[in-house]
Structure formats: C-alpha cells, structure tokens
Design a protein around this motif. Structure first.
Motif, PDB file in Angstrom:
ATOM      1  N   GLU A  55      -1.873   6.025  13.689  1.00  0.00           N
ATOM      2  CA  GLU A  55      -2.836   5.116  13.064  1.00  0.00           C
ATOM      3  C   GLU A  55      -3.187   5.570  11.646  1.00  0.00           C
ATOM      4  O   GLU A  55      -3.266   4.761  10.717  1.00  0.00           O
ATOM      5  CB  GLU A  55      -4.100   5.049  13.912  1.00  0.00           C
ATOM      6  CG  GLU A  55      -5.140   4.060  13.394  1.00  0.00           C
ATOM      7  CD  GLU A  55      -6.352   3.980  14.298  1.00  0.00           C
ATOM      8  OE1 GLU A  55      -7.322   3.311  13.911  1.00  0.00           O
ATOM      9  OE2 GLU A  55      -6.317   4.586  15.385  1.00  0.00           O
ATOM     10  N   LEU A  56      -3.363   6.881  11.474  1.00  0.00           N
ATOM     11  CA  LEU A  56      -3.653   7.404  10.138  1.00  0.00           C
ATOM     12  C   LEU A  56      -2.496   7.168   9.182  1.00  0.00           C
ATOM     13  O   LEU A  56      -2.695   6.850   8.014  1.00  0.00           O
ATOM     14  CB  LEU A  56      -3.966   8.900  10.223  1.00  0.00           C
ATOM     15  CG  LEU A  56      -5.325   9.271  10.839  1.00  0.00           C
ATOM     16  CD1 LEU A  56      -5.428  10.778  11.031  1.00  0.00           C
ATOM     17  CD2 LEU A  56      -6.466   8.764   9.974  1.00  0.00           C
ATOM     18  N   GLN A  57      -1.273   7.312   9.677  1.00  0.00           N
ATOM     19  CA  GLN A  57      -0.104   7.062   8.837  1.00  0.00           C
ATOM     20  C   GLN A  57      -0.038   5.600   8.412  1.00  0.00           C
ATOM     21  O   GLN A  57       0.296   5.280   7.257  1.00  0.00           O
ATOM     22  CB  GLN A  57       1.176   7.444   9.596  1.00  0.00           C
ATOM     23  CG  GLN A  57       2.446   7.328   8.768  1.00  0.00           C
ATOM     24  CD  GLN A  57       2.436   8.250   7.571  1.00  0.00           C
ATOM     25  OE1 GLN A  57       2.054   9.408   7.679  1.00  0.00           O
ATOM     26  NE2 GLN A  57       2.845   7.748   6.411  1.00  0.00           N
ATOM     27  N   GLN A  58      -0.357   4.706   9.348  1.00  0.00           N
ATOM     28  CA  GLN A  58      -0.380   3.275   9.017  1.00  0.00           C
ATOM     29  C   GLN A  58      -1.431   2.979   7.950  1.00  0.00           C
ATOM     30  O   GLN A  58      -1.181   2.220   7.012  1.00  0.00           O
ATOM     31  CB  GLN A  58      -0.652   2.457  10.284  1.00  0.00           C
ATOM     32  CG  GLN A  58       0.491   2.466  11.288  1.00  0.00           C
ATOM     33  CD  GLN A  58       0.131   1.753  12.576  1.00  0.00           C
ATOM     34  OE1 GLN A  58      -1.044   1.473  12.844  1.00  0.00           O
ATOM     35  NE2 GLN A  58       1.141   1.444  13.380  1.00  0.00           N
ATOM     36  N   GLN A  59      -2.613   3.584   8.101  1.00  0.00           N
ATOM     37  CA  GLN A  59      -3.660   3.381   7.106  1.00  0.00           C
ATOM     38  C   GLN A  59      -3.240   3.935   5.753  1.00  0.00           C
ATOM     39  O   GLN A  59      -3.507   3.332   4.708  1.00  0.00           O
ATOM     40  CB  GLN A  59      -4.955   4.048   7.571  1.00  0.00           C
ATOM     41  CG  GLN A  59      -5.585   3.379   8.794  1.00  0.00           C
ATOM     42  CD  GLN A  59      -6.845   4.087   9.247  1.00  0.00           C
ATOM     43  OE1 GLN A  59      -7.197   5.139   8.726  1.00  0.00           O
ATOM     44  NE2 GLN A  59      -7.520   3.536  10.249  1.00  0.00           N
ATOM     45  N   LEU A  60      -2.566   5.095   5.764  1.00  0.00           N
ATOM     46  CA  LEU A  60      -2.074   5.676   4.520  1.00  0.00           C
ATOM     47  C   LEU A  60      -1.060   4.757   3.851  1.00  0.00           C
ATOM     48  O   LEU A  60      -1.080   4.562   2.637  1.00  0.00           O
ATOM     49  CB  LEU A  60      -1.441   7.037   4.796  1.00  0.00           C
ATOM     50  CG  LEU A  60      -0.849   7.774   3.590  1.00  0.00           C
ATOM     51  CD1 LEU A  60      -1.919   8.025   2.544  1.00  0.00           C
ATOM     52  CD2 LEU A  60      -0.205   9.085   4.025  1.00  0.00           C
ATOM     53  N   ASN A  61      -0.177   4.150   4.657  1.00  0.00           N
ATOM     54  CA  ASN A  61       0.808   3.213   4.103  1.00  0.00           C
ATOM     55  C   ASN A  61       0.127   1.995   3.489  1.00  0.00           C
ATOM     56  O   ASN A  61       0.524   1.508   2.415  1.00  0.00           O
ATOM     57  CB  ASN A  61       1.778   2.764   5.192  1.00  0.00           C
ATOM     58  CG  ASN A  61       2.679   3.896   5.676  1.00  0.00           C
ATOM     59  OD1 ASN A  61       2.877   4.875   4.953  1.00  0.00           O
ATOM     60  ND2 ASN A  61       3.199   3.778   6.881  1.00  0.00           N
ATOM     61  N   LEU A  62      -0.929   1.492   4.158  1.00  0.00           N
ATOM     62  CA  LEU A  62      -1.665   0.354   3.620  1.00  0.00           C
ATOM     63  C   LEU A  62      -2.340   0.714   2.301  1.00  0.00           C
ATOM     64  O   LEU A  62      -2.316  -0.074   1.333  1.00  0.00           O
ATOM     65  CB  LEU A  62      -2.719  -0.116   4.634  1.00  0.00           C
ATOM     66  CG  LEU A  62      -2.201  -0.834   5.880  1.00  0.00           C
ATOM     67  CD1 LEU A  62      -3.339  -1.097   6.849  1.00  0.00           C
ATOM     68  CD2 LEU A  62      -1.517  -2.154   5.509  1.00  0.00           C
ATOM     69  N   LEU A  63      -2.933   1.907   2.246  1.00  0.00           N
ATOM     70  CA  LEU A  63      -3.572   2.343   1.005  1.00  0.00           C
ATOM     71  C   LEU A  63      -2.557   2.482  -0.119  1.00  0.00           C
ATOM     72  O   LEU A  63      -2.828   2.115  -1.272  1.00  0.00           O
ATOM     73  CB  LEU A  63      -4.281   3.680   1.231  1.00  0.00           C
ATOM     74  CG  LEU A  63      -5.571   3.629   2.064  1.00  0.00           C
ATOM     75  CD1 LEU A  63      -6.077   5.035   2.346  1.00  0.00           C
ATOM     76  CD2 LEU A  63      -6.644   2.816   1.359  1.00  0.00           C
TER      77      LEU A  63
END
Length: 249
Positions: A55-63
C-alpha cells in the motif's frame, strides 16, 4: 521390623513414585498448540506488514505521478511566461526604435516647426513622444495601472491632435476594463472604433466592445460588433477570437 510394617513402607514408597511421574501427554499437546498459535500470529503479522508495504508503494507511485504532473504544469506555465516576456521585450524594442527614429529626424531637421498630419505613425514632437512613452511604460514595464490612467488622460488633454490618440484611448479602455469599470472602458473603445477607422487598434477595440456588450447581456449589439470585426478584418487575431466567441454565444 514386623512384616506388616515392611509392607506398608513399600506401599508408601510406590505411591510417592507414582505422584512424581511425568506430566500427561495432554499437557504436552497443549504446550505444542501454543507454539503453533504463536507461529500463526507471526505469519499473520508478516502478511499484514507485506500488505502495508504494498500500500505504501502504491501511495509512493501516486505521489510520483502527481509530482510529474505538477512538473509538467510548471514547465508549461514557464513556457507561456517566457512568451509573454518575449512579447514585452518586442514592445519595448518597438518603443525604443520609435524614439530613436524621432531623435534621428530631429537631428537632421532644420525647421523648428514640423507639421504633423494624422497619417503619421510616429510624432516628431519629442515632448509628445516622451509623454506617450512614459504612460506606456507605466503599463508595460512598471505595471502601475492606477498611475497610468491619469497619465494617459493628461496626454489626451495635452496632445489632442496626437497620432497616438487612438492608442491612448485603447489603453485607457484596457485599464478601465481591468478595474471592471465597463462604462468608462466602453467610452474609450467606442472612440477608437468611431473616430479612427485607420488605426491598427480598431480591430481589438471592436472585439473589446463586443465582449462588454456580451457581459451586459446585450447579445444583439455584441453580435453586430463581432460580425463587423470579422467582415472588415478577417485575417486578424481579433477576428479569430470573435469567431470563437460567436460560436459559443
């Protein structure tokens, strides 16, 4: 020792050994089950941590995507700003060229009084040029719009026959539009349209007038002005803008 006492002692010794015997198999099973439960809890924690990492990786990709979008918008705005600055530099150069020509003309002119006709693009009166350039500089260079209004109004009074009259009226119309004073803006744009048919500001003045009447919901008058602009100045940028506006009206 009597036999019965010996027998009793042996029985007592055997019972003690029975009491000290190892724990039943069921207790060991309970201990093993506790270890398995702990392992299961550890596995559950690992799975939860892995899910959080995903989930953190997905959020990082979105950012990262949002940062890329912001960077793109910034680059686009920088490009547009550079275009505006380039246009301003061109205008400044045009003013400098005009003033230079005036000084060149004055240096070779032997007559103290030079007749100025309405078809001239540049005035031969140095004070007139200085007054006009000072007013334009307040707009284009200093962005002092409130100060530019009285400067241009004084220019109209001081040089009523100036070749820059249509330009001065047009700039006043623009400044009053910025201040949302459409009544005053309309007066100056109308002056350009009605009194200076050969001015290069007339197409833009027609467009601005049409926009003002559109804002006032006078669509009939707005369409009339925009159609006049398209008919009389079909190849101008103002005519293209008028066509787009008519299509949405």
């Amino acid at each position: 020792m009597k036999p019965k006492y010996i027998l009793a002692a042996i029985m007592m010794s055997g019972s003690t050994q029975l009491w000290a015997a190892p724990a039943p198999v069921s207790e060991a099973a309970n201990s093993t089950q506790t270890i398995e439960q702990r392992l299961a809890q550890l596995e559950s924690m690992m799975k939860t941590r892995n899910l959080l990492q995903v989930e953190l990786q997905q959020q990082l990709n979105l950012l990262q995507d949002e940062v890329s979008q912001v960077r793109g918008v910034t680059e686009e705005q920088s490009y547009k700003l550079e275009k505006v600055l380039q246009r301003q530099r061109e205008l400044y150069q045009e003013i400098e060229n005009r003033v230079s020509k005036v000084y060149e003309q004055s240096s070779v002119t032997t007559s103290a009084n030079v007749a100025v006709n309405s078809s001239q693009a540049i005035s031969s009166d140095l004070s007139e040029n200085e007054a006009y350039d000072r007013a334009v500089a307040l707009i284009m260079k200093d962005k002092r719009y409130d100060a530019a209004i009285p400067e241009l109004q004084n220019f109209l009074t001081a040089f009523p026959n100036s070749v820059y009259m249509p330009n001065a009226h047009y700039w006043l119309g623009q400044l009053f539009s910025i201040k949302n004073n459409d009544a005053q803006a309309r007066i100056h744009f109308q002056d350009v349209v009605s009194n200076y048919p050969n001015s290069n500001k007339r197409p833009d003045a027609l467009l601005k007038l049409g926009i003002i009447f559109q804002k006032e919901n006078n669509f009939e008058k707005a369409k009339e002005l925009l159609n006049t602009l398209i008919k009389e100045y079909p190849s101008t940028t103002a005519a293209k803008l008028a066509t787009e506006r008519l299509g949405k009206m």
